[in-house]
Each structure stands twice: as C-alpha cells, then as structure tokens.
Motif scaffolding. Structure first.
Motif, PDB file in Angstrom:
ATOM      1  N   ASN A  54       0.812  -1.209   0.000  1.00 29.14           N
ATOM      2  CA  ASN A  54       0.000   0.000   0.000  1.00 29.14           C
ATOM      3  C   ASN A  54       0.857   1.275   0.000  1.00 29.14           C
ATOM      4  O   ASN A  54       0.658   2.163  -0.812  1.00 29.14           O
ATOM      5  CB  ASN A  54      -0.941  -0.010   1.208  1.00 29.14           C
ATOM      6  CG  ASN A  54      -1.969   1.083   1.148  1.00 29.14           C
ATOM      7  OD1 ASN A  54      -2.518   1.348   0.095  1.00 29.14           O
ATOM      8  ND2 ASN A  54      -2.204   1.728   2.269  1.00 29.14           N
ATOM      9  N   CYS A  55       1.849   1.356   0.922  1.00 27.76           N
ATOM     10  CA  CYS A  55       2.627   2.590   1.052  1.00 27.76           C
ATOM     11  C   CYS A  55       4.103   2.419   0.714  1.00 27.76           C
ATOM     12  O   CYS A  55       4.828   3.393   0.580  1.00 27.76           O
ATOM     13  CB  CYS A  55       2.493   3.163   2.463  1.00 27.76           C
ATOM     14  SG  CYS A  55       3.299   2.177   3.733  1.00 27.76           S
ATOM     15  N   HIS A  99      -2.013  -1.009   6.857  1.00 22.07           N
ATOM     16  CA  HIS A  99      -2.486  -1.994   5.883  1.00 22.07           C
ATOM     17  C   HIS A  99      -2.211  -3.409   6.396  1.00 22.07           C
ATOM     18  O   HIS A  99      -1.165  -3.684   6.980  1.00 22.07           O
ATOM     19  CB  HIS A  99      -1.777  -1.771   4.549  1.00 22.07           C
ATOM     20  CG  HIS A  99      -2.230  -2.680   3.454  1.00 22.07           C
ATOM     21  ND1 HIS A  99      -3.455  -2.549   2.840  1.00 22.07           N
ATOM     22  CD2 HIS A  99      -1.629  -3.743   2.879  1.00 22.07           C
ATOM     23  CE1 HIS A  99      -3.583  -3.488   1.922  1.00 22.07           C
ATOM     24  NE2 HIS A  99      -2.485  -4.216   1.924  1.00 22.07           N
TER      25      HIS A  99
END
Length: 100
Positions: free
Chosen positions: A16-17, A33
C-alpha cells in the motif's frame, strides 16, 4: 573489543505505502495496511486451483484467428510440450518413490 555481528531480520514491503517492516508484523506500522491479506488471498487461489483439477501449464497459445499453416506448426509444438511435461512428471514420480 567485542565482536558485534549484524543480525539481519526478514523484512517485507507494504504493497500500500511501500514502507519496509519486519516480517513478523501483521499490519504496516506506517499506514496500518494488513500485510497478510495478499498472502492469504494467494493461498486461497492455490487451493481453489488445486481443487478444480485444472493444470496451469505454460502451453503455446493457438488462436482461432491464426493462419492454417501457423496452426499446423503450433499443434505439434504443443504436443511436444505435453509429452515433455508427462516425461518430467514420470521422472519426478519415480525419483520420489526411489528416495523412499
């Protein structure tokens, strides 16, 4: 002097990041996440594929729009691929039983 050896721990990247965290952590400390969600989905996909009985072999594709001569070349190649997988499977099976 003390010998300080560097201990490397397994890490994984958050999809996600992009933050790297220890592999034992379930949720990303940066964005929260669920890091195990994708691995669980992949495992469910493997189980579904195994239960369906379908083989996912990389065979040469033969399209309906292919020219007749191209199809005539592709079919023997595909048959050769299938024979290769059958022989490789038989050898693996024999090696497994020979090792017991």
């Amino acid at each position: 002097m003390a010998n300080h050896s560097k201990i490397t721990l397994h890490e994984r990247k958050c999809p996600n990041c992009g933050h790297w965290s220890f592999a034992q952590i379930r949720h990303c400390p940066n964005c929260g996440h669920d890091l195990d969600a994708e691995s669980e989905l992949k495992e469910e996909e493997k189980v579904t594929r195994m239960e369906s009985g379908k083989l996912d072999l990389p065979l040469i594709p033969i399209n309906e729009k292919d020219h007749l001569l191209l199809k005539m070349v592709k079919y023997p190649i595909r048959m050769g691929q299938i024979v290769f997988y059958a022989i490789a499977g038989a050898i693996a099976w024999m090696a497994y039983w020979a090792a017991l």
